[in-house]
Design a protein around this motif. Structure first.
Motif, PDB file in Angstrom:
ATOM      1  N   VAL A  59      45.620  37.102  26.381  1.00  0.00           N
ATOM      2  CA  VAL A  59      44.865  35.910  26.819  1.00  0.00           C
ATOM      3  C   VAL A  59      45.204  34.814  25.739  1.00  0.00           C
ATOM      4  O   VAL A  59      45.629  35.104  24.515  1.00  0.00           O
ATOM      5  CB  VAL A  59      43.232  36.007  26.741  1.00  0.00           C
ATOM      6  CG1 VAL A  59      42.714  37.235  27.677  1.00  0.00           C
ATOM      7  CG2 VAL A  59      42.900  36.428  25.262  1.00  0.00           C
ATOM      8  N   GLN A  60      44.937  33.258  26.012  1.00  0.00           N
ATOM      9  CA  GLN A  60      44.892  32.345  24.904  1.00  0.00           C
ATOM     10  C   GLN A  60      43.950  32.336  23.845  1.00  0.00           C
ATOM     11  O   GLN A  60      42.884  32.992  24.274  1.00  0.00           O
ATOM     12  CB  GLN A  60      44.920  30.820  25.666  1.00  0.00           C
ATOM     13  CG  GLN A  60      45.940  30.832  26.671  1.00  0.00           C
ATOM     14  CD  GLN A  60      47.369  30.462  26.190  1.00  0.00           C
ATOM     15  OE1 GLN A  60      47.442  30.429  24.967  1.00  0.00           O
ATOM     16  NE2 GLN A  60      48.248  30.109  27.063  1.00  0.00           N
ATOM     17  N   GLU A  63      40.329  31.698  24.684  1.00  0.00           N
ATOM     18  CA  GLU A  63      39.806  32.297  25.958  1.00  0.00           C
ATOM     19  C   GLU A  63      39.058  33.702  25.132  1.00  0.00           C
ATOM     20  O   GLU A  63      38.562  34.408  25.960  1.00  0.00           O
ATOM     21  CB  GLU A  63      40.848  32.851  26.795  1.00  0.00           C
ATOM     22  CG  GLU A  63      41.533  31.503  27.748  1.00  0.00           C
ATOM     23  CD  GLU A  63      42.425  32.154  28.480  1.00  0.00           C
ATOM     24  OE1 GLU A  63      42.766  31.419  29.630  1.00  0.00           O
ATOM     25  OE2 GLU A  63      43.235  33.257  28.243  1.00  0.00           O
ATOM     26  N   TYR A 229      44.996  43.610  35.689  1.00  0.00           N
ATOM     27  CA  TYR A 229      44.137  42.747  35.397  1.00  0.00           C
ATOM     28  C   TYR A 229      43.091  43.356  34.158  1.00  0.00           C
ATOM     29  O   TYR A 229      42.643  42.787  33.226  1.00  0.00           O
ATOM     30  CB  TYR A 229      43.264  42.105  36.525  1.00  0.00           C
ATOM     31  CG  TYR A 229      42.031  41.496  36.054  1.00  0.00           C
ATOM     32  CD1 TYR A 229      41.968  40.213  36.037  1.00  0.00           C
ATOM     33  CD2 TYR A 229      40.638  42.032  36.257  1.00  0.00           C
ATOM     34  CE1 TYR A 229      41.015  39.535  35.730  1.00  0.00           C
ATOM     35  CE2 TYR A 229      39.542  41.273  36.002  1.00  0.00           C
ATOM     36  CZ  TYR A 229      39.806  39.999  35.567  1.00  0.00           C
ATOM     37  OH  TYR A 229      38.559  39.413  35.441  1.00  0.00           O
ATOM     38  N   SER A 234      42.360  40.265  30.755  1.00  0.00           N
ATOM     39  CA  SER A 234      42.505  39.104  31.338  1.00  0.00           C
ATOM     40  C   SER A 234      41.152  38.416  31.266  1.00  0.00           C
ATOM     41  O   SER A 234      40.039  39.050  31.595  1.00  0.00           O
ATOM     42  CB  SER A 234      43.316  38.764  32.532  1.00  0.00           C
ATOM     43  OG  SER A 234      43.047  37.420  32.965  1.00  0.00           O
ATOM     44  N   SER A 235      40.951  37.155  31.201  1.00  0.00           N
ATOM     45  CA  SER A 235      39.682  36.387  31.283  1.00  0.00           C
ATOM     46  C   SER A 235      39.643  35.580  32.610  1.00  0.00           C
ATOM     47  O   SER A 235      38.605  34.950  32.892  1.00  0.00           O
ATOM     48  CB  SER A 235      39.331  35.398  30.192  1.00  0.00           C
ATOM     49  OG  SER A 235      40.344  34.294  30.136  1.00  0.00           O
ATOM     50  N   THR A 236      40.769  35.645  33.163  1.00  0.00           N
ATOM     51  CA  THR A 236      40.457  34.911  34.633  1.00  0.00           C
ATOM     52  C   THR A 236      39.693  35.460  35.437  1.00  0.00           C
ATOM     53  O   THR A 236      39.682  36.781  35.832  1.00  0.00           O
ATOM     54  CB  THR A 236      41.949  35.023  35.242  1.00  0.00           C
ATOM     55  OG1 THR A 236      42.972  34.443  34.238  1.00  0.00           O
ATOM     56  CG2 THR A 236      42.171  34.076  36.539  1.00  0.00           C
ATOM     57  N   GLN A 237      38.840  34.611  36.146  1.00  0.00           N
ATOM     58  CA  GLN A 237      37.923  35.201  37.044  1.00  0.00           C
ATOM     59  C   GLN A 237      38.333  35.068  38.621  1.00  0.00           C
ATOM     60  O   GLN A 237      37.893  35.971  39.476  1.00  0.00           O
ATOM     61  CB  GLN A 237      36.727  34.257  36.992  1.00  0.00           C
ATOM     62  CG  GLN A 237      35.976  34.185  35.659  1.00  0.00           C
ATOM     63  CD  GLN A 237      35.407  35.458  35.290  1.00  0.00           C
ATOM     64  OE1 GLN A 237      34.719  36.197  35.936  1.00  0.00           O
ATOM     65  NE2 GLN A 237      35.640  35.834  33.981  1.00  0.00           N
ATOM     66  N   ASN A 238      39.367  34.333  39.093  1.00  0.00           N
ATOM     67  CA  ASN A 238      39.888  34.108  39.911  1.00  0.00           C
ATOM     68  C   ASN A 238      40.908  35.183  40.572  1.00  0.00           C
ATOM     69  O   ASN A 238      42.043  34.963  39.641  1.00  0.00           O
ATOM     70  CB  ASN A 238      40.203  32.813  40.456  1.00  0.00           C
ATOM     71  CG  ASN A 238      40.618  32.541  42.082  1.00  0.00           C
ATOM     72  OD1 ASN A 238      41.117  33.444  42.576  1.00  0.00           O
ATOM     73  ND2 ASN A 238      40.187  31.158  42.315  1.00  0.00           N
ATOM     74  N   ASP A 241      44.082  33.326  40.933  1.00  0.00           N
ATOM     75  CA  ASP A 241      44.774  32.830  39.896  1.00  0.00           C
ATOM     76  C   ASP A 241      45.181  33.739  38.902  1.00  0.00           C
ATOM     77  O   ASP A 241      46.515  33.482  38.559  1.00  0.00           O
ATOM     78  CB  ASP A 241      43.622  32.328  38.867  1.00  0.00           C
ATOM     79  CG  ASP A 241      44.215  31.248  37.982  1.00  0.00           C
ATOM     80  OD1 ASP A 241      45.304  30.876  37.889  1.00  0.00           O
ATOM     81  OD2 ASP A 241      43.407  31.361  36.780  1.00  0.00           O
ATOM     82  N   PHE A 242      44.880  34.956  38.950  1.00  0.00           N
ATOM     83  CA  PHE A 242      45.547  36.291  38.102  1.00  0.00           C
ATOM     84  C   PHE A 242      46.782  36.593  38.840  1.00  0.00           C
ATOM     85  O   PHE A 242      47.801  36.894  38.147  1.00  0.00           O
ATOM     86  CB  PHE A 242      44.411  37.457  38.074  1.00  0.00           C
ATOM     87  CG  PHE A 242      45.276  38.385  37.258  1.00  0.00           C
ATOM     88  CD1 PHE A 242      45.384  38.399  35.791  1.00  0.00           C
ATOM     89  CD2 PHE A 242      45.588  39.457  37.791  1.00  0.00           C
ATOM     90  CE1 PHE A 242      45.967  39.431  35.230  1.00  0.00           C
ATOM     91  CE2 PHE A 242      46.287  40.665  37.085  1.00  0.00           C
ATOM     92  CZ  PHE A 242      46.592  40.457  35.822  1.00  0.00           C
ATOM     93  N   ARG A 245      49.328  34.027  37.911  1.00  0.00           N
ATOM     94  CA  ARG A 245      49.973  34.292  36.434  1.00  0.00           C
ATOM     95  C   ARG A 245      50.743  35.545  36.420  1.00  0.00           C
ATOM     96  O   ARG A 245      51.725  35.375  35.410  1.00  0.00           O
ATOM     97  CB  ARG A 245      48.468  34.411  35.464  1.00  0.00           C
ATOM     98  CG  ARG A 245      47.847  33.189  35.497  1.00  0.00           C
ATOM     99  CD  ARG A 245      46.719  33.096  34.168  1.00  0.00           C
ATOM    100  NE  ARG A 245      46.041  32.150  33.997  1.00  0.00           N
ATOM    101  CZ  ARG A 245      44.886  32.024  33.339  1.00  0.00           C
ATOM    102  NH1 ARG A 245      44.825  32.999  32.213  1.00  0.00           N
ATOM    103  NH2 ARG A 245      44.068  31.173  33.228  1.00  0.00           N
TER     104      ARG A 245
END
Length: 288
Positions: A59-60, A63, A229, A234-238, A241-242, A245
Protein backbone atom coordinates in the motif's frame (compact mmCIF):
# COMPACT_ATOMS: atom_id res chain seq x y z
CA UNK A 1 10.00 -63.18 39.80
CA UNK A 2 8.69 -62.27 43.26
CA UNK A 3 5.76 -59.95 43.90
CA UNK A 4 8.13 -57.44 45.54
CA UNK A 5 10.31 -57.40 42.41
CA UNK A 6 7.30 -56.81 40.15
CA UNK A 7 6.11 -54.00 42.43
CA UNK A 8 9.57 -52.38 42.42
CA UNK A 9 9.79 -52.54 38.62
CA UNK A 10 6.29 -51.05 38.31
CA UNK A 11 7.21 -48.22 40.67
CA UNK A 12 10.44 -47.60 38.75
CA UNK A 13 8.53 -47.43 35.45
CA UNK A 14 6.00 -45.00 36.92
CA UNK A 15 8.79 -42.80 38.31
CA UNK A 16 10.53 -42.77 34.92
CA UNK A 17 7.28 -41.82 33.15
CA UNK A 18 6.67 -39.11 35.73
CA UNK A 19 10.14 -37.63 35.24
CA UNK A 20 9.67 -37.74 31.46
CA UNK A 21 6.38 -35.87 31.70
CA UNK A 22 7.90 -33.29 34.05
CA UNK A 23 10.77 -32.73 31.63
CA UNK A 24 8.32 -32.23 28.75
CA UNK A 25 6.38 -29.72 30.83
CA UNK A 26 9.44 -27.56 31.48
CA UNK A 27 9.69 -24.36 29.39
CA UNK A 28 11.56 -24.89 26.14
CA UNK A 29 14.99 -23.31 26.14
CA UNK A 30 15.41 -21.07 23.10
CA UNK A 31 18.99 -21.21 21.91
CA UNK A 32 20.64 -17.90 20.95
CA UNK A 33 20.76 -17.17 17.24
CA UNK A 34 24.18 -18.35 16.08
CA UNK A 35 24.60 -16.55 12.77
CA UNK A 36 22.85 -14.87 9.88
CA UNK A 37 22.92 -16.31 6.36
CA UNK A 38 24.87 -14.40 3.74
CA UNK A 39 24.11 -13.54 0.13
CA UNK A 40 25.71 -11.70 -2.83
CA UNK A 41 25.92 -7.89 -2.87
CA UNK A 42 23.26 -7.62 -5.58
CA UNK A 43 20.70 -9.52 -3.52
CA UNK A 44 18.69 -8.77 -0.40
CA UNK A 45 17.98 -11.74 1.83
CA UNK A 46 14.43 -11.59 3.16
CA UNK A 47 12.52 -14.06 5.39
CA UNK A 48 9.62 -15.75 3.64
CA UNK A 49 7.33 -14.75 6.50
CA UNK A 50 7.82 -11.13 5.40
CA UNK A 51 7.15 -11.94 1.75
CA UNK A 52 4.21 -14.31 2.09
CA UNK A 53 2.02 -12.25 4.39
CA UNK A 54 0.47 -8.82 4.83
CA UNK A 55 3.14 -7.84 7.38
CA UNK A 56 4.69 -5.40 4.88
CA UNK A 57 1.62 -4.40 2.92
CA UNK A 58 1.54 -3.40 -0.72
CA UNK A 59 0.00 0.00 0.00
CA UNK A 60 0.96 3.65 -0.39
CA UNK A 61 2.10 5.59 2.67
CA UNK A 62 -1.12 7.62 2.78
CA UNK A 63 -3.16 4.39 2.83
CA UNK A 64 -1.66 3.11 6.08
CA UNK A 65 -3.94 2.09 8.93
CA UNK A 66 -3.17 1.63 12.63
CA UNK A 67 -3.81 -1.68 14.35
CA UNK A 68 -4.87 -0.69 17.86
CA UNK A 69 -4.98 -4.24 19.16
CA UNK A 70 -3.09 -7.43 18.43
CA UNK A 71 -4.48 -8.34 15.00
CA UNK A 72 -4.14 -11.50 12.90
CA UNK A 73 -2.84 -10.58 9.44
CA UNK A 74 -3.28 -12.64 6.29
CA UNK A 75 -0.46 -15.11 5.65
CA UNK A 76 0.12 -18.38 3.81
CA UNK A 77 -0.59 -21.69 5.51
CA UNK A 78 1.83 -22.59 8.29
CA UNK A 79 2.51 -18.99 9.35
CA UNK A 80 0.41 -16.86 11.70
CA UNK A 81 1.32 -13.18 11.95
CA UNK A 82 -0.19 -10.94 14.61
CA UNK A 83 0.55 -7.25 14.62
CA UNK A 84 0.05 -4.19 16.82
CA UNK A 85 1.05 -0.70 15.65
CA UNK A 86 1.11 1.51 12.58
CA UNK A 87 0.90 -0.56 9.41
CA UNK A 88 4.21 -1.30 7.71
CA UNK A 89 4.53 -1.15 3.93
CA UNK A 90 7.07 -1.99 1.24
CA UNK A 91 9.16 1.14 1.83
CA UNK A 92 9.63 0.03 5.46
CA UNK A 93 10.68 -3.39 4.18
CA UNK A 94 13.27 -1.65 1.97
CA UNK A 95 14.78 0.00 5.04
CA UNK A 96 14.84 -3.19 7.13
CA UNK A 97 16.24 -5.27 4.25
CA UNK A 98 19.05 -2.78 3.71
CA UNK A 99 20.01 -2.75 7.39
CA UNK A 100 19.94 -6.56 7.49
CA UNK A 101 22.08 -6.52 4.34
CA UNK A 102 24.67 -4.35 6.10
CA UNK A 103 24.60 -6.74 9.09
CA UNK A 104 24.86 -10.01 7.18
CA UNK A 105 28.64 -10.43 7.63
CA UNK A 106 28.63 -10.13 11.41
CA UNK A 107 27.29 -12.11 14.36
CA UNK A 108 23.76 -11.39 15.62
CA UNK A 109 23.67 -9.09 18.64
CA UNK A 110 26.31 -6.70 17.29
CA UNK A 111 25.19 -3.26 16.15
CA UNK A 112 25.69 -1.84 12.68
CA UNK A 113 26.58 1.81 11.99
CA UNK A 114 25.68 3.89 8.95
CA UNK A 115 24.80 7.44 7.99
CA UNK A 116 21.29 8.44 6.97
CA UNK A 117 22.80 9.87 3.76
CA UNK A 118 24.43 6.54 2.84
CA UNK A 119 21.28 4.52 3.53
CA UNK A 120 19.12 6.84 1.44
CA UNK A 121 21.64 6.67 -1.40
CA UNK A 122 21.69 2.86 -1.20
CA UNK A 123 17.90 2.83 -1.52
CA UNK A 124 18.04 5.07 -4.58
CA UNK A 125 16.37 7.98 -2.82
CA UNK A 126 17.25 11.64 -2.75
CA UNK A 127 19.04 12.96 0.33
CA UNK A 128 17.15 16.17 1.07
CA UNK A 129 15.44 17.10 4.32
CA UNK A 130 12.12 15.47 3.43
CA UNK A 131 13.81 12.13 2.78
CA UNK A 132 15.73 12.33 6.04
CA UNK A 133 12.38 12.87 7.79
CA UNK A 134 10.89 9.97 5.86
CA UNK A 135 13.72 7.73 7.10
CA UNK A 136 13.13 8.85 10.69
CA UNK A 137 9.45 7.95 10.40
CA UNK A 138 10.24 4.55 8.91
CA UNK A 139 12.79 3.78 11.63
CA UNK A 140 10.21 4.76 14.25
CA UNK A 141 7.60 2.45 12.71
CA UNK A 142 10.08 -0.44 12.55
CA UNK A 143 11.17 0.22 16.12
CA UNK A 144 7.67 0.56 17.56
CA UNK A 145 5.83 -2.31 15.90
CA UNK A 146 4.86 -5.37 17.94
CA UNK A 147 5.04 -8.55 15.87
CA UNK A 148 4.14 -12.09 16.91
CA UNK A 149 4.92 -14.98 14.56
CA UNK A 150 3.65 -18.55 15.07
CA UNK A 151 5.09 -21.39 12.99
CA UNK A 152 2.89 -24.40 12.23
CA UNK A 153 1.06 -23.94 15.54
CA UNK A 154 4.15 -25.03 17.48
CA UNK A 155 6.41 -22.07 18.22
CA UNK A 156 5.62 -18.40 18.71
CA UNK A 157 8.15 -15.56 18.78
CA UNK A 158 7.03 -12.09 19.79
CA UNK A 159 9.03 -8.88 19.91
CA UNK A 160 8.47 -5.16 20.02
CA UNK A 161 10.28 -3.78 17.04
CA UNK A 162 12.44 -5.02 14.20
CA UNK A 163 15.28 -2.87 15.50
CA UNK A 164 16.58 -0.55 18.21
CA UNK A 165 18.66 2.49 17.34
CA UNK A 166 20.60 5.55 18.40
CA UNK A 167 20.87 8.59 16.11
CA UNK A 168 23.48 11.34 16.40
CA UNK A 169 21.53 14.50 15.55
CA UNK A 170 24.69 16.34 14.48
CA UNK A 171 26.12 13.77 12.09
CA UNK A 172 22.86 11.89 11.36
CA UNK A 173 24.67 8.62 11.95
CA UNK A 174 22.71 5.63 13.21
CA UNK A 175 23.84 2.80 15.45
CA UNK A 176 21.30 0.01 14.99
CA UNK A 177 20.77 -3.31 16.73
CA UNK A 178 18.45 -5.75 14.98
CA UNK A 179 16.09 -7.58 17.35
CA UNK A 180 16.72 -11.31 17.62
CA UNK A 181 13.13 -12.55 17.30
CA UNK A 182 12.77 -10.81 13.96
CA UNK A 183 16.10 -12.20 12.75
CA UNK A 184 14.80 -15.65 13.70
CA UNK A 185 12.40 -15.32 10.80
CA UNK A 186 15.35 -16.41 8.63
CA UNK A 187 15.35 -19.82 10.34
CA UNK A 188 12.03 -20.78 8.73
CA UNK A 189 13.21 -19.98 5.21
CA UNK A 190 14.28 -16.92 3.27
CA UNK A 191 14.58 -15.68 -0.32
CA UNK A 192 17.22 -13.79 -2.29
CA UNK A 193 15.54 -10.69 -3.74
CA UNK A 194 16.98 -9.16 -6.93
CA UNK A 195 17.81 -5.66 -5.68
CA UNK A 196 18.05 -3.97 -9.10
CA UNK A 197 14.68 -5.36 -10.13
CA UNK A 198 13.15 -4.12 -6.90
CA UNK A 199 14.62 -0.67 -7.46
CA UNK A 200 12.80 -0.46 -10.80
CA UNK A 201 9.48 -0.99 -9.03
CA UNK A 202 9.77 1.93 -6.61
CA UNK A 203 6.54 3.90 -6.10
CA UNK A 204 4.54 0.81 -7.15
CA UNK A 205 3.80 -0.84 -3.77
CA UNK A 206 1.59 -3.67 -5.04
CA UNK A 207 4.19 -4.58 -7.68
CA UNK A 208 6.88 -4.55 -4.96
CA UNK A 209 4.84 -6.85 -2.75
CA UNK A 210 4.08 -9.16 -5.67
CA UNK A 211 7.76 -9.24 -6.69
CA UNK A 212 8.74 -10.44 -3.22
CA UNK A 213 5.89 -12.94 -3.00
CA UNK A 214 6.60 -14.51 -6.40
CA UNK A 215 10.37 -14.48 -5.81
CA UNK A 216 9.80 -16.68 -2.76
CA UNK A 217 8.23 -19.42 -4.91
CA UNK A 218 10.22 -21.61 -7.28
CA UNK A 219 7.09 -22.40 -9.31
CA UNK A 220 4.20 -20.08 -8.41
CA UNK A 221 0.85 -21.86 -8.27
CA UNK A 222 -2.44 -20.31 -9.43
CA UNK A 223 -4.03 -18.04 -6.84
CA UNK A 224 -7.40 -16.36 -6.57
CA UNK A 225 -7.45 -12.57 -6.75
CA UNK A 226 -9.20 -12.56 -3.37
CA UNK A 227 -6.29 -14.47 -1.81
CA UNK A 228 -3.74 -12.02 -3.24
CA UNK A 229 -5.92 -9.14 -2.07
CA UNK A 230 -5.77 -10.43 1.50
CA UNK A 231 -2.10 -11.42 1.50
CA UNK A 232 -0.99 -8.06 0.07
CA UNK A 233 -2.85 -6.11 2.76
CA UNK A 234 -4.49 -4.00 0.05
CA UNK A 235 -6.74 -1.17 1.18
CA UNK A 236 -8.69 -1.12 -2.09
CA UNK A 237 -12.41 -1.58 -1.45
CA UNK A 238 -13.50 -2.19 -5.03
CA UNK A 239 -12.66 -5.70 -6.39
CA UNK A 240 -12.56 -4.37 -9.96
CA UNK A 241 -10.08 -1.69 -8.91
CA UNK A 242 -7.85 -4.31 -7.25
CA UNK A 243 -7.98 -6.48 -10.37
CA UNK A 244 -6.84 -3.50 -12.45
CA UNK A 245 -4.02 -2.76 -10.01
CA UNK A 246 -2.97 -6.41 -10.01
CA UNK A 247 -2.86 -6.49 -13.80
CA UNK A 248 -0.66 -3.36 -13.85
CA UNK A 249 1.61 -4.85 -11.16
CA UNK A 250 2.01 -8.11 -13.10
CA UNK A 251 2.76 -6.21 -16.30
CA UNK A 252 5.45 -4.25 -14.43
CA UNK A 253 7.05 -7.57 -13.42
CA UNK A 254 7.03 -8.73 -17.03
CA UNK A 255 8.67 -5.45 -18.09
CA UNK A 256 11.60 -5.86 -15.69
CA UNK A 257 12.02 -9.56 -16.47
CA UNK A 258 10.92 -10.89 -13.09
CA UNK A 259 8.26 -13.10 -14.69
CA UNK A 260 7.78 -14.37 -18.27
CA UNK A 261 4.04 -13.93 -18.60
CA UNK A 262 0.77 -14.02 -16.66
CA UNK A 263 -2.90 -14.70 -17.13
CA UNK A 264 -5.96 -13.58 -15.16
CA UNK A 265 -8.93 -15.77 -15.96
CA UNK A 266 -12.10 -16.15 -13.87
CA UNK A 267 -10.43 -14.15 -11.10
CA UNK A 268 -7.52 -16.60 -10.87
CA UNK A 269 -3.95 -15.41 -11.47
CA UNK A 270 -1.51 -17.74 -13.23
CA UNK A 271 2.16 -16.77 -13.54
CA UNK A 272 5.13 -18.32 -15.31
CA UNK A 273 8.65 -17.48 -14.19
CA UNK A 274 12.12 -18.94 -14.48
CA UNK A 275 13.32 -20.35 -11.15
CA UNK A 276 16.74 -19.33 -9.86
CA UNK A 277 19.52 -22.00 -9.88
CA UNK A 278 18.85 -22.67 -6.18
CA UNK A 279 15.12 -22.99 -6.82
CA UNK A 280 15.80 -25.35 -9.76
CA UNK A 281 17.73 -27.66 -7.44
CA UNK A 282 14.85 -27.48 -4.97
CA UNK A 283 12.34 -28.47 -7.66
CA UNK A 284 14.56 -31.35 -8.83
CA UNK A 285 14.83 -32.71 -5.29
CA UNK A 286 11.04 -32.58 -4.92
CA UNK A 287 10.66 -34.72 -8.06
CA UNK A 288 12.77 -37.54 -6.64
Amino acid sequence: MTQNTVTSLTNLTERFQSLTERKKAQPRRVEPLATLPSWPAGMRGTPNACLRSALFAGVQGNERIAYKKRTLLAAVEGIEVRYLGVQLNQSDLDVWMQIVHLSRMQLPGFSVTFSAHALLMALGRSTGKSQHEWLKESMARLGGAFVEITYHGRQTFGEKGFLRYHRDEITQRYVVELTESMLRLFEDGYTHIEFEQRQQLRKHPLALWLHGFLSSHAAPYPLKLQTLYQLSGSSTQNPRDFKLRMRKALQALVTIGAIEHFEIAEDVVKVKKQPTPTQKRHLELRQH
